[in-house]
Design a protein around this motif. Structure first.
Motif, PDB file in Angstrom:
ATOM      1  N   ALA A 179       0.821  -1.211   0.000  1.00 15.73           N
ATOM      2  CA  ALA A 179       0.000   0.000   0.000  1.00 15.73           C
ATOM      3  C   ALA A 179       0.854   1.260   0.000  1.00 15.73           C
ATOM      4  O   ALA A 179       0.443   2.293  -0.539  1.00 15.73           O
ATOM      5  CB  ALA A 179      -0.937   0.002   1.210  1.00 15.73           C
ATOM      6  N   ALA A 180       2.053   1.169   0.564  1.00 19.55           N
ATOM      7  CA  ALA A 180       2.947   2.325   0.602  1.00 19.55           C
ATOM      8  C   ALA A 180       3.430   2.715  -0.791  1.00 19.55           C
ATOM      9  O   ALA A 180       3.951   3.813  -0.980  1.00 19.55           O
ATOM     10  CB  ALA A 180       4.141   2.034   1.509  1.00 19.55           C
ATOM     11  N   LEU A 181       3.249   1.806  -1.774  1.00 22.22           N
ATOM     12  CA  LEU A 181       3.707   2.061  -3.137  1.00 22.22           C
ATOM     13  C   LEU A 181       2.545   2.297  -4.105  1.00 22.22           C
ATOM     14  O   LEU A 181       2.754   2.354  -5.318  1.00 22.22           O
ATOM     15  CB  LEU A 181       4.554   0.888  -3.635  1.00 22.22           C
ATOM     16  CG  LEU A 181       5.754   0.483  -2.767  1.00 22.22           C
ATOM     17  CD1 LEU A 181       6.453  -0.729  -3.373  1.00 22.22           C
ATOM     18  CD2 LEU A 181       6.721   1.642  -2.598  1.00 22.22           C
ATOM     19  N   ASP A 182       1.338   2.435  -3.594  1.00 15.62           N
ATOM     20  CA  ASP A 182       0.158   2.540  -4.451  1.00 15.62           C
ATOM     21  C   ASP A 182       0.168   3.770  -5.352  1.00 15.62           C
ATOM     22  O   ASP A 182      -0.500   3.786  -6.392  1.00 15.62           O
ATOM     23  CB  ASP A 182      -1.118   2.544  -3.603  1.00 15.62           C
ATOM     24  CG  ASP A 182      -1.505   1.141  -3.143  1.00 15.62           C
ATOM     25  OD1 ASP A 182      -0.849   0.183  -3.588  1.00 15.62           O
ATOM     26  OD2 ASP A 182      -2.453   1.020  -2.335  1.00 15.62           O
ATOM     27  N   GLU A 183       0.912   4.798  -4.976  1.00  9.19           N
ATOM     28  CA  GLU A 183       0.962   6.006  -5.801  1.00  9.19           C
ATOM     29  C   GLU A 183       1.955   5.878  -6.954  1.00  9.19           C
ATOM     30  O   GLU A 183       1.976   6.723  -7.857  1.00  9.19           O
ATOM     31  CB  GLU A 183       1.328   7.220  -4.936  1.00  9.19           C
ATOM     32  CG  GLU A 183       0.308   7.548  -3.861  1.00  9.19           C
ATOM     33  CD  GLU A 183      -1.076   7.811  -4.442  1.00  9.19           C
ATOM     34  OE1 GLU A 183      -1.158   8.565  -5.430  1.00  9.19           O
ATOM     35  OE2 GLU A 183      -2.056   7.250  -3.924  1.00  9.19           O
ATOM     36  N   LEU A 184       2.764   4.832  -6.924  1.00  8.70           N
ATOM     37  CA  LEU A 184       3.766   4.639  -7.969  1.00  8.70           C
ATOM     38  C   LEU A 184       3.190   3.802  -9.108  1.00  8.70           C
ATOM     39  O   LEU A 184       2.295   2.981  -8.913  1.00  8.70           O
ATOM     40  CB  LEU A 184       5.005   3.944  -7.399  1.00  8.70           C
ATOM     41  CG  LEU A 184       5.664   4.602  -6.177  1.00  8.70           C
ATOM     42  CD1 LEU A 184       6.917   3.831  -5.784  1.00  8.70           C
ATOM     43  CD2 LEU A 184       5.975   6.058  -6.441  1.00  8.70           C
ATOM     44  N   TRP A 185       3.740   3.994 -10.312  1.00  9.26           N
ATOM     45  CA  TRP A 185       3.332   3.228 -11.489  1.00  9.26           C
ATOM     46  C   TRP A 185       4.488   2.308 -11.881  1.00  9.26           C
ATOM     47  O   TRP A 185       5.643   2.724 -11.915  1.00  9.26           O
ATOM     48  CB  TRP A 185       3.003   4.174 -12.634  1.00  9.26           C
ATOM     49  CG  TRP A 185       2.571   3.485 -13.894  1.00  9.26           C
ATOM     50  CD1 TRP A 185       1.299   3.126 -14.245  1.00  9.26           C
ATOM     51  CD2 TRP A 185       3.414   3.094 -14.985  1.00  9.26           C
ATOM     52  NE1 TRP A 185       1.305   2.526 -15.486  1.00  9.26           N
ATOM     53  CE2 TRP A 185       2.591   2.489 -15.966  1.00  9.26           C
ATOM     54  CE3 TRP A 185       4.786   3.179 -15.222  1.00  9.26           C
ATOM     55  CZ2 TRP A 185       3.086   1.986 -17.154  1.00  9.26           C
ATOM     56  CZ3 TRP A 185       5.293   2.689 -16.407  1.00  9.26           C
ATOM     57  CH2 TRP A 185       4.444   2.106 -17.366  1.00  9.26           C
ATOM     58  N   PHE A 186       4.162   1.050 -12.175  1.00  4.95           N
ATOM     59  CA  PHE A 186       5.192   0.046 -12.460  1.00  4.95           C
ATOM     60  C   PHE A 186       5.030  -0.530 -13.857  1.00  4.95           C
ATOM     61  O   PHE A 186       3.927  -0.937 -14.255  1.00  4.95           O
ATOM     62  CB  PHE A 186       5.106  -1.116 -11.465  1.00  4.95           C
ATOM     63  CG  PHE A 186       5.551  -0.773 -10.078  1.00  4.95           C
ATOM     64  CD1 PHE A 186       6.839  -1.057  -9.645  1.00  4.95           C
ATOM     65  CD2 PHE A 186       4.676  -0.169  -9.183  1.00  4.95           C
ATOM     66  CE1 PHE A 186       7.256  -0.751  -8.372  1.00  4.95           C
ATOM     67  CE2 PHE A 186       5.083   0.146  -7.894  1.00  4.95           C
ATOM     68  CZ  PHE A 186       6.376  -0.144  -7.484  1.00  4.95           C
TER      69      PHE A 186
END
Length: 247
Positions: A145-152
């Protein structure tokens, strides 16, 4: 003479090609079976696990293996420890074929990470559009959840299963990759961070050059420890030489 190659890598396939057709030599390549359509080396091929150290020891004895060459991926740590223990138990000479790791050069912006978890923790401070080239195994580490703002952008040979980052696009492709191709990927997807394992070798290294040219930071996951015991070489040609001295 019977040689068992624990393979699945470019180096393992090249070694099987070099040994194929040698009079008096039987070569069996063992693949883990994690890729749906692997590139098969010449000679005999088996697919699947052995059942741990005990299973591999039994296989070495049952098939009268005279030399064991561990040419697995640098991050396939478990099988390497099984191989070391099995070779010692079965009294079979062991060789580890380990491609050299990558070394940063002038202009690189590398960030060292001891694990995938450590790599994931670094990302929010480095960028927003991540080129994830660590393969489909371990992808769940980045489904945080801490990475939800990032796009992969996730590149792998086969489509991953299980958890993945909330914002993910898949790029199914198989190396070797070209420098022009990697430049295009970074530009087309607006990548501002690259994440990779220190796999070494030339097949996937162009992404490092492309990132250097673009001034993009690269998070590099360090290799896991390798077992002690046996000999170590860096190329298939050296492995052939070792085998000649072993026999």
């Amino acid at each position: 003479m019977h040689v068992l190659i624990l393979g699945g890598t470019t180096e393992a396939r090249r070694l099987a090609e070099l040994l194929h057709g040698t009079p008096g030599l039987t070569v069996t390549s063992s693949l883990a079976g994690r890729v749906a359509s692997p590139r098969l080396p010449p000679g005999e091929v088996r697919v699947g696990g052995f059942g741990g150290t005990e299973g591999l020891t039994a296989w070495l004895r049952e098939h009268r293996v005279d030399a064991l060459i561990d040419a697995t991926h640098p991050f396939a740590g478990t099988i390497s420890f099984h191989a070391a223990r099995a070779a010692a138990t079965a009294h079979v000479p062991l060789l580890a074929l380990r491609r050299p790791g990558w070394v940063p050069v002038h202009g690189d912006h590398w960030h060292d990470a001891a694990s995938l978890e450590a790599a994931a923790a670094l990302l929010p401070a480095l960028g927003e559009r991540i080129f994830l080239t660590t393969g489909r195994m371990g992808l769940a580490t980045f489904a945080d959840a801490a990475l939800d703002e990032l796009w992969f952008l996730v590149r792998s040979v086969d489509a991953p299963e299980g958890p993945r980052p909330a914002r993910t696009e898949l790029l199914l492709d198989r190396g070797p990759f070209t420098l022009d191709g990697e430049r295009g990927v970074l530009r087309r997807y607006g990548i501002d961070v690259v994440v990779t394992k220190d796999s070494g070798g030339a097949a996937t290294s162009p992404k490092l050059t492309a990132a250097r040219e673009a001034g993009i930071p690269v998070v590099v996951v360090r290799r896991p420890p390798v077992p002690e015991g046996g000999s170590v070489v860096a190329s298939p040609e050296e492995a052939v030489g070792w085998l000649g001295h072993t026999t």
